[in-house]
Design an enzyme around this catalytic site. Structure first.
Site, short mmCIF file in Angstrom:
data_model
loop_
_atom_site.label_atom_id
_atom_site.label_comp_id
_atom_site.label_asym_id
_atom_site.label_seq_id
_atom_site.Cartn_x
_atom_site.Cartn_y
_atom_site.Cartn_z
N ASN A 1 43.21 21.32 61.04
CA ASN A 1 43.59 20.91 62.41
C ASN A 1 42.89 19.64 62.89
O ASN A 1 42.77 19.40 64.09
CB ASN A 1 43.46 22.08 63.40
CG ASN A 1 42.03 22.50 63.62
OD1 ASN A 1 41.11 22.00 62.98
ND2 ASN A 1 41.83 23.42 64.57
N LYS B 50 37.62 15.72 61.46
CA LYS B 50 37.31 16.55 60.30
C LYS B 50 37.73 15.84 59.00
O LYS B 50 38.42 14.81 59.05
CB LYS B 50 38.00 17.91 60.47
CG LYS B 50 37.47 18.70 61.69
CD LYS B 50 38.21 20.01 61.87
CE LYS B 50 37.64 20.80 63.04
NZ LYS B 50 38.36 22.09 63.23
N TYR C 233 28.78 25.93 63.79
CA TYR C 233 29.74 27.03 63.98
C TYR C 233 29.02 28.37 64.05
O TYR C 233 29.54 29.37 63.55
CB TYR C 233 30.77 27.01 62.85
CG TYR C 233 31.84 25.93 62.97
CD1 TYR C 233 32.61 25.79 64.14
CD2 TYR C 233 32.12 25.07 61.91
CE1 TYR C 233 33.60 24.82 64.24
CE2 TYR C 233 33.11 24.09 62.02
CZ TYR C 233 33.85 23.97 63.18
OH TYR C 233 34.84 23.02 63.29
N HIS D 18 37.56 18.26 66.08
CA HIS D 18 36.74 19.19 66.83
C HIS D 18 36.40 18.56 68.18
O HIS D 18 36.15 17.36 68.26
CB HIS D 18 35.43 19.49 66.09
CG HIS D 18 34.39 20.12 66.97
ND1 HIS D 18 34.36 21.48 67.21
CD2 HIS D 18 33.40 19.57 67.73
CE1 HIS D 18 33.37 21.74 68.07
NE2 HIS D 18 32.77 20.60 68.39
N GLU E 136 25.55 20.04 70.61
CA GLU E 136 26.19 19.45 69.43
C GLU E 136 25.77 18.00 69.24
O GLU E 136 25.55 17.56 68.10
CB GLU E 136 27.73 19.59 69.56
CG GLU E 136 28.16 21.04 69.43
CD GLU E 136 29.63 21.29 69.79
OE1 GLU E 136 30.36 20.32 70.09
OE2 GLU E 136 30.04 22.46 69.77
P1 DAT Z 1 38.27 24.94 68.41
O1 DAT Z 1 38.07 24.10 67.17
O2 DAT Z 1 39.60 24.65 69.07
O3 DAT Z 1 37.11 24.87 69.37
P2 DAT Z 1 37.19 27.50 67.54
O4 DAT Z 1 35.86 26.98 67.99
O5 DAT Z 1 37.61 28.84 68.01
O6 DAT Z 1 38.36 26.47 67.92
O7 DAT Z 1 37.25 27.51 65.96
C1 DAT Z 1 36.66 26.48 65.21
C2 DAT Z 1 37.56 26.15 64.04
O8 DAT Z 1 37.67 27.29 63.19
C3 DAT Z 1 38.99 25.79 64.41
O9 DAT Z 1 39.14 24.45 64.79
C4 DAT Z 1 39.72 26.14 63.15
C5 DAT Z 1 38.98 27.35 62.64
N1 DAT Z 1 39.64 28.59 63.10
C6 DAT Z 1 39.56 29.12 64.35
N2 DAT Z 1 40.30 30.25 64.44
C7 DAT Z 1 40.83 30.43 63.21
C8 DAT Z 1 41.69 31.41 62.63
N3 DAT Z 1 42.14 32.45 63.35
N4 DAT Z 1 42.03 31.26 61.32
C9 DAT Z 1 41.59 30.22 60.59
N5 DAT Z 1 40.78 29.26 61.07
C10 DAT Z 1 40.42 29.37 62.36
MG MG Z 2 35.17 25.46 69.15
#
Ligand code: DAT
Ligand code: MG
Length: 151
Positions: free
Chosen positions: A114, A11, A51, A117, A128
């Site tokens: 974080n 990212k 997303y 991805h 993707e």
């Molecule tokens: P991952 O990236 O581990 O697959 P995800 O697909 O649930 O997790 O979410 C995509 C991204 O969105 C994640 O890397 C960071 C952001 N995100 C997820 N949950 C969040 C939350 N509760 N608050 C803020 N950002 C969040």
């Molecule tokens: Mg995800």
């Protein structure tokens, strides 16, 4: 052997903080095969597709502006169980829960920064890869270290 591909993306914070080399090295060292790599400035339409499951979430506007804030590094890695192992190497979504030794556990503190991805299923990985790469950008090649990585 379950050969699989996964989509891993560094990212904008990971790119800005100079972590591309470290993250590529982790996947290479583990034995995964790099099949595509590019630096890319995403746009809103692409991120809304990537997303699509999260667009209704309260945090989505912040996620969108974070992901638009600079270039990302897009990669395809292939190997046995690459999707699950890739997620393990990334660590938990929330860095407060990511174990040391994982990318997020070593380099990040908050969920909104974080670093990386990784696809969450083989099916989503293929979606993707098709979304982020054009034909010809993903290269299938013979890896001469394969016999030293796999039985
Ligand atoms: P991952 O990236 O581990 O697959 P995800 O697909 O649930 O997790 O979410 C995509 C991204 O969105 C994640 O890397 C960071 C952001 N995100 C997820 N949950 C969040 C939350 N509760 N608050 C803020 N950002 C969040
Ligand atoms: Mg995800």
């Amino acid at each position: 052997m379950e050969m699989e591909r996964t989509y891993i993306m560094i990212k904008p914070d990971g790119v800005q903080r100079g972590l591309v080399g470290n993250i590529v090295q982790r996947f290479e060292q583990r034995g995964y095969q790099l099949q595509a790599l590019k630096l890319f400035q995403a746009d809103e339409a692409l991120l809304r597709q990537h997303y699509c499951d999260l667009v209704e979430k309260k945090f989505f506007p912040d996620l969108l502006s974070y992901m638009l804030s600079g270039p990302v590094c897009c990669m395809v890695w292939q190997g046995e169980n690459a999707v699950k192992m890739g997620r393990q190497m990334l660590g938990a979504t929330n860095p407060q829960e990511s174990l040391p030794g994982t990318i997020r556990g070593d380099f990040s503190i908050v969920v909104g920064r974080n670093i990386c991805h990784g696809s969450d299923s083989a099916e989503n990985a293929e979606k993707e890869i098709a979304l982020w790469f054009k034909d010809g950008e993903v290269v299938s090649w013979e890896d001469h270290s394969k016999a030293w990585v796999y039985e």
